[in-house]
Design an enzyme around this catalytic site. Structure first.
Site, PDB file in Angstrom:
ATOM      1  N   SER A   1     -26.521 142.154 -20.581  1.00 52.54           N
ATOM      2  CA  SER A   1     -26.778 141.679 -21.943  1.00 52.54           C
ATOM      3  C   SER A   1     -25.538 140.912 -22.405  1.00 52.54           C
ATOM      4  O   SER A   1     -24.461 141.036 -21.808  1.00 52.54           O
ATOM      5  CB  SER A   1     -27.035 142.860 -22.877  1.00 52.54           C
ATOM      6  OG  SER A   1     -25.840 143.619 -23.018  1.00 52.54           O
TER       7      SER A   1
ATOM      8  N   ASP B   1     -29.638 139.109 -19.623  1.00 54.92           N
ATOM      9  CA  ASP B   1     -30.730 139.823 -20.288  1.00 54.92           C
ATOM     10  C   ASP B   1     -30.772 139.444 -21.774  1.00 54.92           C
ATOM     11  O   ASP B   1     -29.737 139.498 -22.444  1.00 54.92           O
ATOM     12  CB  ASP B   1     -30.475 141.333 -20.119  1.00 54.92           C
ATOM     13  CG  ASP B   1     -31.627 142.195 -20.559  1.00 54.92           C
ATOM     14  OD1 ASP B   1     -32.788 141.730 -20.518  1.00 54.92           O
ATOM     15  OD2 ASP B   1     -31.378 143.358 -20.941  1.00 54.92           O
TER      16      ASP B   1
ATOM     17  N   ASP C   1     -34.327 134.462 -24.555  1.00 52.20           N
ATOM     18  CA  ASP C   1     -35.241 135.175 -25.436  1.00 52.20           C
ATOM     19  C   ASP C   1     -35.430 134.373 -26.724  1.00 52.20           C
ATOM     20  O   ASP C   1     -34.666 134.503 -27.673  1.00 52.20           O
ATOM     21  CB  ASP C   1     -34.682 136.573 -25.736  1.00 52.20           C
ATOM     22  CG  ASP C   1     -35.601 137.360 -26.653  1.00 52.20           C
ATOM     23  OD1 ASP C   1     -36.623 136.806 -27.104  1.00 52.20           O
ATOM     24  OD2 ASP C   1     -35.289 138.539 -26.930  1.00 52.20           O
TER      25      ASP C   1
ATOM     26  N   GLY D   1     -38.191 149.901 -19.812  1.00 57.83           N
ATOM     27  CA  GLY D   1     -38.696 150.758 -18.734  1.00 57.83           C
ATOM     28  C   GLY D   1     -38.338 152.237 -18.879  1.00 57.83           C
ATOM     29  O   GLY D   1     -38.975 153.088 -18.259  1.00 57.83           O
TER      30      GLY D   1
ATOM     31  N   ASN E   1     -37.573 146.428 -16.421  1.00 56.69           N
ATOM     32  CA  ASN E   1     -36.179 146.580 -16.854  1.00 56.69           C
ATOM     33  C   ASN E   1     -35.862 148.007 -17.266  1.00 56.69           C
ATOM     34  O   ASN E   1     -36.584 148.598 -18.067  1.00 56.69           O
ATOM     35  CB  ASN E   1     -35.911 145.692 -18.073  1.00 56.69           C
ATOM     36  CG  ASN E   1     -35.986 144.219 -17.769  1.00 56.69           C
ATOM     37  OD1 ASN E   1     -36.319 143.817 -16.649  1.00 56.69           O
ATOM     38  ND2 ASN E   1     -35.701 143.405 -18.758  1.00 56.69           N
TER      39      ASN E   1
ATOM     40  N   ASN F   1     -32.530 150.340 -18.627  1.00 60.24           N
ATOM     41  CA  ASN F   1     -31.144 150.388 -19.074  1.00 60.24           C
ATOM     42  C   ASN F   1     -30.788 151.785 -19.592  1.00 60.24           C
ATOM     43  O   ASN F   1     -29.974 152.491 -19.000  1.00 60.24           O
ATOM     44  CB  ASN F   1     -30.925 149.320 -20.169  1.00 60.24           C
ATOM     45  CG  ASN F   1     -29.481 149.251 -20.625  1.00 60.24           C
ATOM     46  OD1 ASN F   1     -28.584 149.750 -19.950  1.00 60.24           O
ATOM     47  ND2 ASN F   1     -29.241 148.653 -21.778  1.00 60.24           N
ATOM     48  N   THR F   2     -31.440 152.202 -20.678  1.00 57.75           N
ATOM     49  CA  THR F   2     -31.075 153.463 -21.341  1.00 57.75           C
ATOM     50  C   THR F   2     -31.104 154.665 -20.395  1.00 57.75           C
ATOM     51  O   THR F   2     -30.248 155.544 -20.485  1.00 57.75           O
ATOM     52  CB  THR F   2     -32.038 153.701 -22.532  1.00 57.75           C
ATOM     53  OG1 THR F   2     -32.031 152.528 -23.349  1.00 57.75           O
ATOM     54  CG2 THR F   2     -31.610 154.890 -23.365  1.00 57.75           C
TER      55      THR F   2
END
Ligand code: 13P
Length: 287
Positions: free
Chosen positions: A49, A84, A105, A209, A229, A231-232
């Site tokens: 990001s 991202d 984006d 995701g 995707n 991440n967390t």
């Protein structure tokens, strides 16, 4: 060498599996994801990001670290380094810095402006053999403690953006970044089916995701999702393992405070999370 995500995603769409995009935050994250992809013979996309890139001292540092690491670790599976949720300016900077893939984006712009900016980036990335992800329909998520619901994309707008020649398309289908709230109604498969019908062979991207149940992931893949995707979930796994190490007092025993020891449980936890996702997405042995 870093590669465009085009070939791996075309193969994923044809083979009915998905390639994971795992976001990186530092050297440990990058190394853990690369080693797991190599071990499982899976293609992989490293997501960055704009905030994470800033934290890691900028796009050039990230690109240099990642390409050197791919080389030094002897990674043979295809690896794409991908911006991202990039802004237009961020995408331009990553193209120059050595990323092999970018996301623009433009979902918060009116559709005409999203089209115009995406079109300019199709040209720039095309000239350099890089892959490009575009977005239609906002992905929900937490902002100042309030969780916004994911907006469903308009299939007609998805077709307009797909027809510009992007490599992959992120379309909101009720997905949310971060943890899903208790009352989350689930993914809108009706929207996904309508989008898939409109965009044909275009690989679709599922953001957010983390925490999507396995059956929904499998159904989304069967309806044309080829990139997912995460991440967390890696962050939660890293934090829990690090907490357990410290709470057990292991940092106080011998040289347990050595960062190479202190960060090891979190590193292994990221590897385990990535492995579980690659198995679920079906990308194992597809490199
Ligand atoms: P999660 O943090 O919910 O896994 O979402 C990741 C993502 O979609 C990055 O773009």
């Amino acid at each position: 060498m870093l590669v465009s995500a085009k070939e791996m995603l075309t193969k994923a769409k044809e083979g009915h599996y998905a390639v994971g995009q795992f976001n990186i935050n530092n050297l440990e994250w990058t190394k853990a994801i690369l080693l797991t992809a190599e071990e499982l013979h899976s293609p992989v996309i490293l997501g960055v990001s704009e905030g994470a890139a800033k934290y890691m001292c900028g796009y050039r540092t990230v690109a240099a670290m990642t390409s050197a690491m791919v080389d030094s670790l002897g990674i043979t599976v295809p690896v794409a380094l991908h911006l991202d949720h990039g802004s237009y300016e961020g995408a331009l900077a990553c193209i120059e810095a050595g990323f092999s893939s970018v996301m623009f984006d433009g979902s918060h712009y009116p559709i005409a402006e999203n089209i115009e900016k995406t079109k300019a980036l199709v040209k720039l990335t095309g000239e350099r053999g890089l892959s490009l992800e575009a977005e239609v329909g906002a992905i929900g998520g937490e902002e100042d403690g309030v969780i916004g619901a994911g907006e469903c994309a308009d299939p007609a707008e998805c077709k307009m953006i797909a027809d510009l020649g992007v490599t992959m398309l992120a379309a909101g289908i009720g997905n949310i970044h971060g943890k899903y709230p208790e009352n989350w109604p689930g993914l809108s498969f009706e929207t996904l089916e309508a989008i898939s019908e409109k965009v044909g062979a275009m690989p679709l991207v599922l953001h957010g995701g983390t925490g999507i149940p396995g059956d929904m992931i499998r159904r989304a893949i069967s309806l044309g999702v080829s990139k997912i995707n995460v991440n967390t979930e890696c962050q939660l796994a890293f934090a829990a393992a690090t907490r357990a190490y410290i709470e057990a007092g292991k940092d106080q025993i011998g040289k347990g405070f050595d960062p190479r020891k202190l960060l090891a449980p979190g590193f292994e936890a990221i590897r385990a999370t990535v492995k579980e996702k690659m198995e679920l997405f079906g990308s194992v042995n597809r490199a």
